[in-house]
Design a protein around this motif. Structure first.
Motif, PDB file in Angstrom:
ATOM      1  N   GLY A  38       1.724   1.657   4.554  1.00 32.67           N
ATOM      2  CA  GLY A  38       1.156   1.693   5.679  1.00 32.67           C
ATOM      3  C   GLY A  38       0.481   0.289   6.175  1.00 32.67           C
ATOM      4  O   GLY A  38      -0.611   0.067   6.786  1.00 32.67           O
ATOM      5  N   TYR A  39       1.399  -0.706   5.785  1.00 32.81           N
ATOM      6  CA  TYR A  39       0.951  -2.212   6.272  1.00 32.81           C
ATOM      7  C   TYR A  39       0.696  -2.224   7.648  1.00 32.81           C
ATOM      8  O   TYR A  39       1.869  -1.950   8.439  1.00 32.81           O
ATOM      9  N   ASN A  40      -0.124  -2.576   8.345  1.00 31.58           N
ATOM     10  CA  ASN A  40      -0.546  -2.706   9.810  1.00 31.58           C
ATOM     11  C   ASN A  40      -0.498  -1.235  10.422  1.00 31.58           C
ATOM     12  O   ASN A  40      -0.466  -1.088  11.766  1.00 31.58           O
ATOM     13  N   ALA A  41      -0.542  -0.295   9.480  1.00 31.81           N
ATOM     14  CA  ALA A  41      -0.546   1.068  10.196  1.00 31.81           C
ATOM     15  C   ALA A  41      -0.926   1.999   9.013  1.00 31.81           C
ATOM     16  O   ALA A  41      -0.240   2.867   8.519  1.00 31.81           O
ATOM     17  N   PRO A  42      -2.113   1.832   8.555  1.00 32.28           N
ATOM     18  CA  PRO A  42      -2.830   2.550   7.296  1.00 32.28           C
ATOM     19  C   PRO A  42      -2.631   4.190   7.630  1.00 32.28           C
ATOM     20  O   PRO A  42      -2.876   4.954   6.860  1.00 32.28           O
ATOM     21  N   GLU A  43      -2.753   4.623   8.904  1.00 30.88           N
ATOM     22  CA  GLU A  43      -2.735   5.781   9.399  1.00 30.88           C
ATOM     23  C   GLU A  43      -1.555   6.520   8.897  1.00 30.88           C
ATOM     24  O   GLU A  43      -1.376   7.753   8.751  1.00 30.88           O
ATOM     25  N   HIS A  44      -0.332   5.690   8.589  1.00 34.76           N
ATOM     26  CA  HIS A  44       0.698   6.260   8.436  1.00 34.76           C
ATOM     27  C   HIS A  44       1.228   6.192   6.874  1.00 34.76           C
ATOM     28  O   HIS A  44       2.561   6.265   6.506  1.00 34.76           O
ATOM     29  N   ALA A  45       0.374   5.451   6.194  1.00 33.60           N
ATOM     30  CA  ALA A  45       0.484   5.203   4.631  1.00 33.60           C
ATOM     31  C   ALA A  45       0.833   6.486   4.018  1.00 33.60           C
ATOM     32  O   ALA A  45       0.169   7.566   4.002  1.00 33.60           O
ATOM     33  N   LEU A  46       1.642   6.470   2.930  1.00 35.51           N
ATOM     34  CA  LEU A  46       2.027   7.774   2.167  1.00 35.51           C
ATOM     35  C   LEU A  46       1.644   7.842   0.738  1.00 35.51           C
ATOM     36  O   LEU A  46       1.620   8.579   0.204  1.00 35.51           O
ATOM     37  N   ILE A  47       1.370   6.385   0.360  1.00 42.31           N
ATOM     38  CA  ILE A  47       0.940   6.029  -1.055  1.00 42.31           C
ATOM     39  C   ILE A  47       0.425   4.727  -1.010  1.00 42.31           C
ATOM     40  O   ILE A  47       0.106   4.017   0.002  1.00 42.31           O
ATOM     41  N   SER A  48      -0.641   4.429  -1.980  1.00 44.05           N
ATOM     42  CA  SER A  48      -1.242   3.317  -2.227  1.00 44.05           C
ATOM     43  C   SER A  48      -0.586   2.340  -3.037  1.00 44.05           C
ATOM     44  O   SER A  48       0.337   2.416  -3.602  1.00 44.05           O
ATOM     45  N   ALA A  49      -0.933   1.010  -2.886  1.00 48.63           N
ATOM     46  CA  ALA A  49      -0.197  -0.147  -3.693  1.00 48.63           C
ATOM     47  C   ALA A  49      -0.221  -0.023  -4.954  1.00 48.63           C
ATOM     48  O   ALA A  49       0.849  -0.073  -5.736  1.00 48.63           O
ATOM     49  N   ASP A  50      -1.428   0.768  -5.553  1.00 48.55           N
ATOM     50  CA  ASP A  50      -1.289   1.041  -7.108  1.00 48.55           C
ATOM     51  C   ASP A  50      -0.372   2.112  -7.483  1.00 48.55           C
ATOM     52  O   ASP A  50      -0.419   2.264  -8.790  1.00 48.55           O
ATOM     53  N   GLN A  51       0.169   2.518  -6.513  1.00 47.36           N
ATOM     54  CA  GLN A  51       1.286   3.677  -6.905  1.00 47.36           C
ATOM     55  C   GLN A  51       2.541   3.291  -6.772  1.00 47.36           C
ATOM     56  O   GLN A  51       3.536   3.997  -7.305  1.00 47.36           O
ATOM     57  N   LEU A  52       2.909   1.771  -6.661  1.00 49.56           N
ATOM     58  CA  LEU A  52       4.347   1.507  -6.724  1.00 49.56           C
ATOM     59  C   LEU A  52       4.995   1.443  -7.815  1.00 49.56           C
ATOM     60  O   LEU A  52       5.985   1.582  -7.930  1.00 49.56           O
ATOM     61  N   ASP A  53       4.290   1.465  -8.865  1.00 55.22           N
ATOM     62  CA  ASP A  53       4.780   1.164 -10.263  1.00 55.22           C
ATOM     63  C   ASP A  53       5.085   2.852 -10.869  1.00 55.22           C
ATOM     64  O   ASP A  53       5.487   3.086 -11.800  1.00 55.22           O
ATOM     65  N   ASP A  54       4.381   3.732  -9.895  1.00 54.10           N
ATOM     66  CA  ASP A  54       4.852   5.119 -10.370  1.00 54.10           C
ATOM     67  C   ASP A  54       6.207   5.752  -9.581  1.00 54.10           C
ATOM     68  O   ASP A  54       6.105   5.934  -8.463  1.00 54.10           O
ATOM     69  N   GLN A  55       7.236   5.562 -10.311  1.00 53.85           N
ATOM     70  CA  GLN A  55       8.400   5.904  -9.686  1.00 53.85           C
ATOM     71  C   GLN A  55       8.551   7.241  -8.867  1.00 53.85           C
ATOM     72  O   GLN A  55       9.242   7.509  -7.947  1.00 53.85           O
ATOM     73  N   ALA A  56       7.813   8.415  -9.505  1.00 54.69           N
ATOM     74  CA  ALA A  56       7.846   9.661  -9.016  1.00 54.69           C
ATOM     75  C   ALA A  56       7.112   9.617  -7.436  1.00 54.69           C
ATOM     76  O   ALA A  56       7.857  10.047  -6.507  1.00 54.69           O
ATOM     77  N   ALA A  57       6.209   8.604  -7.244  1.00 53.56           N
ATOM     78  CA  ALA A  57       5.389   8.717  -6.194  1.00 53.56           C
ATOM     79  C   ALA A  57       6.155   7.792  -5.005  1.00 53.56           C
ATOM     80  O   ALA A  57       6.302   8.219  -4.057  1.00 53.56           O
ATOM     81  N   LEU A  58       6.748   6.797  -5.670  1.00 54.20           N
ATOM     82  CA  LEU A  58       7.444   6.048  -4.654  1.00 54.20           C
ATOM     83  C   LEU A  58       8.642   6.723  -4.222  1.00 54.20           C
ATOM     84  O   LEU A  58       9.059   6.600  -3.114  1.00 54.20           O
ATOM     85  N   ASP A  59       9.284   7.450  -5.098  1.00 56.89           N
ATOM     86  CA  ASP A  59      10.708   8.092  -4.633  1.00 56.89           C
ATOM     87  C   ASP A  59      10.060   9.285  -3.591  1.00 56.89           C
ATOM     88  O   ASP A  59      10.947   9.328  -2.673  1.00 56.89           O
ATOM     89  N   ALA A  60       9.059   9.817  -3.737  1.00 62.35           N
ATOM     90  CA  ALA A  60       8.795  10.795  -2.787  1.00 62.35           C
ATOM     91  C   ALA A  60       8.367  10.251  -1.618  1.00 62.35           C
ATOM     92  O   ALA A  60       8.677  10.801  -0.452  1.00 62.35           O
ATOM     93  N   ALA A  61       7.606   8.984  -1.367  1.00 54.82           N
ATOM     94  CA  ALA A  61       7.358   8.273  -0.287  1.00 54.82           C
ATOM     95  C   ALA A  61       8.651   7.876   0.395  1.00 54.82           C
ATOM     96  O   ALA A  61       8.606   7.915   1.813  1.00 54.82           O
ATOM     97  N   LEU A  62       9.492   7.321  -0.190  1.00 55.00           N
ATOM     98  CA  LEU A  62      10.873   6.740   0.475  1.00 55.00           C
ATOM     99  C   LEU A  62      11.468   7.712   0.736  1.00 55.00           C
ATOM    100  O   LEU A  62      12.109   7.685   1.792  1.00 55.00           O
ATOM    101  N   THR A  63      11.408   9.131   0.227  1.00 56.90           N
ATOM    102  CA  THR A  63      12.235  10.223   0.732  1.00 56.90           C
ATOM    103  C   THR A  63      11.640  10.947   2.230  1.00 56.90           C
ATOM    104  O   THR A  63      12.398  10.979   3.096  1.00 56.90           O
ATOM    105  N   THR A  64      10.418  10.607   2.180  1.00 55.76           N
ATOM    106  CA  THR A  64       9.759  11.001   3.663  1.00 55.76           C
ATOM    107  C   THR A  64      10.244   9.950   4.626  1.00 55.76           C
ATOM    108  O   THR A  64      10.674  10.309   5.643  1.00 55.76           O
ATOM    109  N   VAL A  65      10.297   8.599   4.294  1.00 55.98           N
ATOM    110  CA  VAL A  65      10.644   7.665   5.466  1.00 55.98           C
ATOM    111  C   VAL A  65      12.092   7.832   5.521  1.00 55.98           C
ATOM    112  O   VAL A  65      12.372   7.596   6.844  1.00 55.98           O
ATOM    113  N   THR A  66      13.034   7.897   4.400  1.00 54.19           N
ATOM    114  CA  THR A  66      14.337   7.938   4.786  1.00 54.19           C
ATOM    115  C   THR A  66      14.741   9.177   5.426  1.00 54.19           C
ATOM    116  O   THR A  66      15.602   9.186   6.451  1.00 54.19           O
TER     117      THR A  66
END
Length: 346
Positions: free
Chosen positions: A217-245
């Motif tokens: 949600g850089y420049n659009a925090p209302e559309h954030a799916l995860i927080s920066a500290d979750q980037l190393d959590d592959q399951a969380a990142l995969d789920a967020a990227l699945t929503t975007v893709t």
């Protein structure tokens, strides 16, 4: 060598220009072509290049003799031309897609000239795939003053651009970068494409370094799916990227393989956007091969085959990195791995 035949593997030429001119000089097109031509990974070579249609590489006002020379230069190296960036930004002669007056006229002129150049390269036999890449050429804060109204204006500009592209037998791809108003979040990008309502002509250009930041949600925090500290959590990142893709894959017609360490970066006149990292960067948050598949494959896991070539974007790498041949060998190796995992035979 084995492996799949498609998508073809292209290298972007604009890293030699974007962000340059202040602390570092631009890198000439021929130098970028030399590095691309010399790259090798496991017996594989780059198949082509994607262009930036602006000085000092290729002028948007190039004449036919110069287009012929460009075709001879690139084709003579055994490379093809794919997509190209239309210089739609005011500093280089374009204008904002959100300005219904002179800005729109300049924006459309840049699109028209880019389409003509690419159509000519196709007729010369050195191009058989690709799109014309555009942005909104509008800042996020300007857009945010009236999101609905400004999106409607930009969609009207995009429809006019689609008419131009269709006349040349070309397609347009809007690249989602967090620095461009109306394209700075995954939801706003979908809204703009839907408002334009020309799916046969305009689509989305996904860049892995930029689109990963959509999840934050850089420049659009209302559309954030995860927080920066979750980037190393592959399951969380995969789920967020699945929503975007899942939201943007149906629109995706051009694709940039890239790496990002979760930060933003700006250089020269370019605003801060997703930082492009080396393919081998240990701080990269993406599993390049796995996450490329989120874009290249449908929900059933089969390749969408929505594009015949993919590209690597090393935008805003330092010149010392860009002029190191190993950089391009490593990049090519990463792209070969992506094609091996998600490609197909002709």
């Amino acid at each position: 060598m084995g492996g799949n035949s498609y998508p073809k593997l292209h290298n972007a030429m604009w890293p030699g220009l974007v962000g340059k001119g202040d602390d570092e000089p631009p890198i000439a097109l021929n130098k970028m072509l030399d590095m691309t031509q010399a790259a090798e990974a496991g017996g594989h070579k780059f198949d082509g290049v994607d262009l930036f249609l602006a000085d000092p590489h290729t002028s948007i006002d190039v004449d036919d003799d110069a287009i012929q020379a460009l075709a001879d230069n690139i084709g003579g190296r055994g490379l093809m031309v794919g997509s190209a960036v239309a210089p739609v930004w005011p500093p280089v002669g374009g204008g904002s897609a959100m300005d219904p007056g002179e800005g729109r006229t300049a924006f459309l002129d840049a699109v028209r000239k880019a389409c003509a150049i690419l159509a000519r390269l196709k007729s010369l036999g050195v191009r058989d795939s690709g799109v014309v890449r555009v942005d909104t050429a509008t800042g996020v804060e300007d857009w945010a003053a009236d999101p609905a109204g400004n999106t409607a204006i930009m969609a009207e500009t995009f429809r006019m651009a689609c008419d131009i592209a269709a006349d040349y037998g070309e397609r347009l791809a809007a690249e989602g970068e967090i620095c461009w108003g109306g394209m700075h979040s995954w939801r706003d990008m979908v809204n703009l494409l839907e408002a334009t309502d020309r799916p046969s002509v305009i689509g989305f250009q996904a860049d892995m370094a930029h689109s990963m930041l959509y999840t934050l949600g850089y420049n659009a925090p209302e559309h954030a799916l995860i927080s920066a500290d979750q980037l190393d959590d592959q399951a969380a990142l995969d789920a967020a990227l699945t929503t975007v893709t899942d939201a943007l894959r149906p629109w995706t017609i051009d694709f940039h393989v890239a790496q990002n360490d979760g930060t933003v970066h700006g250089q020269g006149s370019h605003d801060k956007t997703g930082r492009h990292c080396m393919a081998t960067d240990p701080n990269g948050k993406l599993d390049i091969v796995k996450h490329a598949g989120f874009w290249l494959n449908g929900p059933d896991g089969a390749p969408t085959k929505a594009m015949r070539h993919i590209c690597w974007d090393g935008c805003m790498f330092p010149n010392a990195v860009l002029e190191d041949q190993q950089t391009w060998n490593d990049i090519l190796a990463a792209m070969v791995a992506v094609r091996d995992a998600h490609g197909w035979e002709a």
